[in-house]
Scaffold this motif. Structure first.
Motif, PDB file in Angstrom:
ATOM      1  N   GLN A  41     -65.973 -10.421   9.556  1.00 50.27           N
ATOM      2  CA  GLN A  41     -66.185 -10.165  11.124  1.00 50.27           C
ATOM      3  C   GLN A  41     -66.872  -8.722  11.089  1.00 50.27           C
ATOM      4  O   GLN A  41     -67.869  -8.625  11.970  1.00 50.27           O
ATOM      5  N   ILE A  50     -69.138  -9.959  17.548  1.00 48.57           N
ATOM      6  CA  ILE A  50     -68.445 -11.271  17.385  1.00 48.57           C
ATOM      7  C   ILE A  50     -66.973 -11.400  17.362  1.00 48.57           C
ATOM      8  O   ILE A  50     -66.172 -10.460  16.670  1.00 48.57           O
ATOM      9  N   ASN A  51     -66.282 -12.303  18.116  1.00 46.36           N
ATOM     10  CA  ASN A  51     -65.037 -12.466  18.230  1.00 46.36           C
ATOM     11  C   ASN A  51     -64.176 -12.885  16.955  1.00 46.36           C
ATOM     12  O   ASN A  51     -64.777 -13.717  15.990  1.00 46.36           O
ATOM     13  N   ASN A  53     -61.517 -14.757  16.475  1.00 43.38           N
ATOM     14  CA  ASN A  53     -61.143 -16.216  16.492  1.00 43.38           C
ATOM     15  C   ASN A  53     -62.192 -17.027  16.178  1.00 43.38           C
ATOM     16  O   ASN A  53     -62.046 -17.870  15.594  1.00 43.38           O
ATOM     17  N   THR A  54     -63.762 -16.745  16.565  1.00 48.80           N
ATOM     18  CA  THR A  54     -64.734 -17.270  16.000  1.00 48.80           C
ATOM     19  C   THR A  54     -64.921 -17.505  14.851  1.00 48.80           C
ATOM     20  O   THR A  54     -65.411 -18.439  14.158  1.00 48.80           O
ATOM     21  N   THR A  57     -62.373 -19.471  12.965  1.00 56.71           N
ATOM     22  CA  THR A  57     -62.508 -20.913  13.377  1.00 56.71           C
ATOM     23  C   THR A  57     -63.598 -21.468  12.230  1.00 56.71           C
ATOM     24  O   THR A  57     -63.628 -22.501  11.589  1.00 56.71           O
TER      25      THR A  57
END
Length: 138
Positions: A41, A50-51, A53-54, A57
């Motif tokens: 990340q 950017i998140n 969790n994204t 995933t």
């Protein structure tokens, strides 16, 4: 691992992956060893926010596709590519070539030969050498 959706209208790794998946794979291929989601990340955020969790995933989808391997290290999960980038590209190009030959046969061979008119001399020499090897094996 066989990537199910080859995208002809894309280029590079985006032919095999979505844009974020391709970026994640590049990051992991460019780092020796394993990385956490947070580390990936942080590298992605050098380009734009950017998140977490994204990223998680996407990385877990890449595990499901057989591109990444993960392991627990205490409370942290570590990820690494299953194959090197070179091995991945070799495997995918082999699969694609076999699929094209199976479906289109001699048409594919003819188009590949036509494309060789634009190839450099070294590629032609490698091809000649490989054809001689195949003839000896038969």
């Amino acid at each position: 691992m066989k990537i199910q959706k080859f995208k002809y209208n894309e280029s590079g790794l985006n032919r095999f992956f979505g844009p974020l998946e391709a970026k994640v794979m590049e990051i992991l291929w460019n780092q020796p060893g394993e990385m956490t989601i947070r580390e990936v990340q942080q590298q992605l955020e050098a380009e734009k926010p950017i998140n977490f969790n994204t990223v998680m995933t996407v990385m877990n989808r890449l595990v499901d596709k057989g591109c990444l391997r993960k392991r627990a290290d205490g409370r942290v999960t570590m990820y690494r590519p299953v194959l090197t980038k070179q091995a991945f590209l070799e495997q995918q190009s082999r699969e694609l070539t076999h699929d094209l030959l199976e479906e289109f046969g001699s048409l594919v061979v003819n188009h590949m030969l036509d494309a060789l008119e634009e190839a450099d001399e070294q590629l032609l020499e490698k091809l000649e050498k490989r054809i001689k090897e195949l003839k000896k094996e038969q």
